[in-house]
Write a protein that holds these residues in place. Structure first.
Motif, PDB file in Angstrom:
ATOM      1  N   TYR A   1       0.821  -1.217   0.000  1.00  0.00           N
ATOM      2  CA  TYR A   1       0.000   0.000   0.000  1.00  0.00           C
ATOM      3  C   TYR A   1       0.856   1.268   0.000  1.00  0.00           C
ATOM      4  CZ  TYR A   1      -4.047   2.895   1.407  1.00  0.00           C
ATOM      5  OH  TYR A   1      -5.072   3.819   1.472  1.00  0.00           O
ATOM      6  N   ALA A   2       1.930   1.239   0.755  1.00  0.00           N
ATOM      7  CA  ALA A   2       2.821   2.404   0.885  1.00  0.00           C
ATOM      8  C   ALA A   2       4.273   1.917   0.846  1.00  0.00           C
ATOM      9  CB  ALA A   2       2.531   3.140   2.188  1.00  0.00           C
ATOM     10  N   PRO A   3       4.721   1.464  -0.321  1.00  0.00           N
ATOM     11  CA  PRO A   3       6.037   0.819  -0.404  1.00  0.00           C
ATOM     12  C   PRO A   3       7.206   1.783  -0.190  1.00  0.00           C
ATOM     13  CG  PRO A   3       5.130   1.130  -2.591  1.00  0.00           C
ATOM     14  CD  PRO A   3       4.054   1.524  -1.615  1.00  0.00           C
ATOM     15  N   LYS A   4       8.315   1.199   0.149  1.00  0.00           N
ATOM     16  CA  LYS A   4       9.549   1.953   0.347  1.00  0.00           C
ATOM     17  C   LYS A   4       9.940   2.697  -0.928  1.00  0.00           C
ATOM     18  CE  LYS A   4      14.133   1.454   2.282  1.00  0.00           C
ATOM     19  NZ  LYS A   4      15.104   0.565   2.886  1.00  0.00           N
ATOM     20  N   SER A   5       9.638   2.100  -2.089  1.00  0.00           N
ATOM     21  CA  SER A   5       9.984   2.721  -3.371  1.00  0.00           C
ATOM     22  C   SER A   5       9.271   4.057  -3.589  1.00  0.00           C
ATOM     23  CB  SER A   5       9.678   1.770  -4.522  1.00  0.00           C
ATOM     24  OG  SER A   5       8.298   1.463  -4.566  1.00  0.00           O
ATOM     25  N   ASP A   6       8.199   4.308  -2.838  1.00  0.00           N
ATOM     26  CA  ASP A   6       7.487   5.591  -2.899  1.00  0.00           C
ATOM     27  C   ASP A   6       7.952   6.548  -1.804  1.00  0.00           C
ATOM     28  OD1 ASP A   6       5.998   4.751  -5.059  1.00  0.00           O
ATOM     29  OD2 ASP A   6       4.120   4.520  -3.958  1.00  0.00           O
ATOM     30  N   GLY A   7       9.030   6.187  -1.132  1.00  0.00           N
ATOM     31  CA  GLY A   7       9.559   7.050  -0.082  1.00  0.00           C
ATOM     32  C   GLY A   7       8.938   6.820   1.283  1.00  0.00           C
ATOM     33  N   ASN A   8       8.233   5.725   1.444  1.00  0.00           N
ATOM     34  CA  ASN A   8       7.577   5.413   2.716  1.00  0.00           C
ATOM     35  C   ASN A   8       8.427   4.475   3.565  1.00  0.00           C
ATOM     36  OD1 ASN A   8       4.898   6.689   2.197  1.00  0.00           O
ATOM     37  ND2 ASN A   8       4.905   5.254   0.500  1.00  0.00           N
ATOM     38  N   ASN A   9       8.034   4.342   4.817  1.00  0.00           N
ATOM     39  CA  ASN A   9       8.625   3.365   5.717  1.00  0.00           C
ATOM     40  C   ASN A   9       7.507   2.389   6.075  1.00  0.00           C
ATOM     41  OD1 ASN A   9       9.562   1.887   7.915  1.00  0.00           O
ATOM     42  ND2 ASN A   9      10.696   3.601   8.777  1.00  0.00           N
TER      43      ASN A   9
END
Length: 148
Positions: free
Chosen positions: A130-138
């Motif tokens: 849903y909020a992957p690291k590749s999108d700048g998320n943790n």
């Protein structure tokens, strides 16, 4: 592993609790709490999980992309969001109301990509998709925030 919750299953909070959280947070979505709760339950998703997503993504609809989009859940605009009345506003889904955003989020979480998968089917693990690291998320921290 610490506490975790399945995305799909019996609700862990009542409608009254769901509504109380939104009212106490002064959420602009508070007036739609009964409809939101019903829409989430229609897809079999635990309303507590969707509420926690809303808290994490937008401080219950008061910050970020939620403002002016009624998208308290961080939903990007995809073709499927149009089924919920969404329009594209800067790559993010702009919903006609909070209930539509909650319904879309619950629908998404109930699909084979999340609830139907072995790797992304809990409050702690769905964030890796849903909020992957590749999108700048943790995603690990996000999952922990949802569980807490």
């Amino acid at each position: 592993m610490a506490t975790d919750y399945p995305l799909v299953g019996p609700p862990t909070i009542t409608l009254a609790q769901f509504q109380q959280v939104l009212v106490q947070a002064h959420s602009p979505a508070a007036g739609e709490a009964p409809a939101m709760y019903a829409a989430i339950r229609y897809y079999g998703v635990d309303p507590a999980v969707v509420l926690a997503i809303m808290q994490h993504e937008s401080n219950f609809g008061k910050a970020g992309i939620a403002v002016g989009r009624q998208n308290g859940f961080g939903a990007r605009f995809y073709q499927g969001t149009t089924n919920y009345g969404a329009t594209n506003r800067g790559g993010w889904a702009a919903f006609p109301n909070w209930t539509a955003g909650a319904a879309y989020t619950a629908h998404l979480l109930s699909t084979s990509d999340y609830a139907g998968s072995k790797g992304y089917n809990t409050a702690r693990t769905f964030t890796f998709r849903y909020a992957p690291k590749s999108d700048g998320n943790n995603p690990a921290a996000y999952g922990l925030a949802v569980v807490n």
